[in-house]
Write an enzyme that holds these catalytic residues in place. Structure first.
Site, PDB file in Angstrom:
ATOM      1  N   SER A 124     -84.246 -45.487 -96.310  1.00  0.00           N
ATOM      2  CA  SER A 124     -84.277 -46.692 -97.143  1.00  0.00           C
ATOM      3  C   SER A 124     -82.958 -47.454 -97.155  1.00  0.00           C
ATOM      4  CB  SER A 124     -84.697 -46.344 -98.580  1.00  0.00           C
ATOM      5  OG  SER A 124     -83.876 -45.328 -99.107  1.00  0.00           O
ATOM      6  N   HIS A 175     -79.153 -47.851-101.420  1.00  0.00           N
ATOM      7  CA  HIS A 175     -79.848 -49.131-101.242  1.00  0.00           C
ATOM      8  C   HIS A 175     -78.865 -50.299-101.314  1.00  0.00           C
ATOM      9  CE1 HIS A 175     -83.991 -47.414-102.719  1.00  0.00           C
ATOM     10  NE2 HIS A 175     -83.533 -46.819-101.641  1.00  0.00           N
TER      11      HIS A 175
END
Length: 201
Positions: A124, A175
């Site tokens: 991610s 992230h």
């Protein structure tokens, strides 16, 4: 002779992630943090104290369960296929891995400073990097790239960060780090394609 797809690197990365997941599923449980730790997941003490820096890279190909894998692979295809076709294979790979490792480094730093020891893994951070890279690419193309718009990309970024920060078990620093690294990588490497029309029309 059949032409290779323009998204060959995106397809290759998806294939590697799926293959790694299948192999690990055959020999253990990918939802088990200790099992994942044995096979390359991120863990601050192992990286800092044991100098196992390879985990910053190997963790990008590990996923905790089928839902984690599928969610990331859908996003990788959606963002990666557009990014690779527009910016090319080299820029795509640079953005992906710089973002993934950069996001892991920020997460490592933050957890170390706050004495947090967490087993983490997943693509991610790299995928958020593609999102950040596409944000710059859309801006560089005067706010529009095919069906993507600058406003749409900003909404996607805000919603993705929001869902991360309001969910449990998510490495939000990876992230954020990936997003920033992706934006900066695209900023430094991508230039808008010139019109092929000699009159610039």
């Amino acid at each position: 002779m059949k032409e290779r797809p323009k998204e060959i690197m995106t397809i290759t990365l998806i294939g590697i992630n799926i293959l790694v997941f299948i192999v690990l599923t055959m020999i253990g449980r990918t939802e088990d943090g200790y099992f994942m730790l044995q096979h390359g997941a991120m863990y601050e003490p192992y990286i800092i104290e044991n100098q196992e820096y390879y985990r910053l890279f190997t963790s990008l190909f590990l996923h905790f369960g089928i839902s984690h894998l599928l969610n990331n692979m859908v996003l990788l295809w959606a963002l990666g296929s557009i990014f690779e076709k527009e910016a090319g294979k080299i820029r795509f790979l640079l953005c992906y891995f710089i973002s993934g490792i950069g996001g892991n480094l920020l997460s490592l730093y933050w957890n170390t400073m706050h004495d947090r020891q967490i087993v983490s893994a997943g693509a991610s951070g790299a995928i958020f990097g593609l999102m950040g890279g596409l944000l710059w690419i859309v801006f560089a193309n005067r706010g529009r790239l095919g069906t993507l718009s600058g406003r749409g990309m900003l909404i996607m970024v805000v919603l993705s960060l929001y869902f991360g920060f309001t969910s449990t078990g998510v490495d939000n620093l990876a992230h954020v780090g990936g997003l920033v690294c992706g934006f900066l990588t695209a900023l430094l490497t991508y230039r808008r394609k010139r019109s092929k029309d000699p009159n610039g029309i």
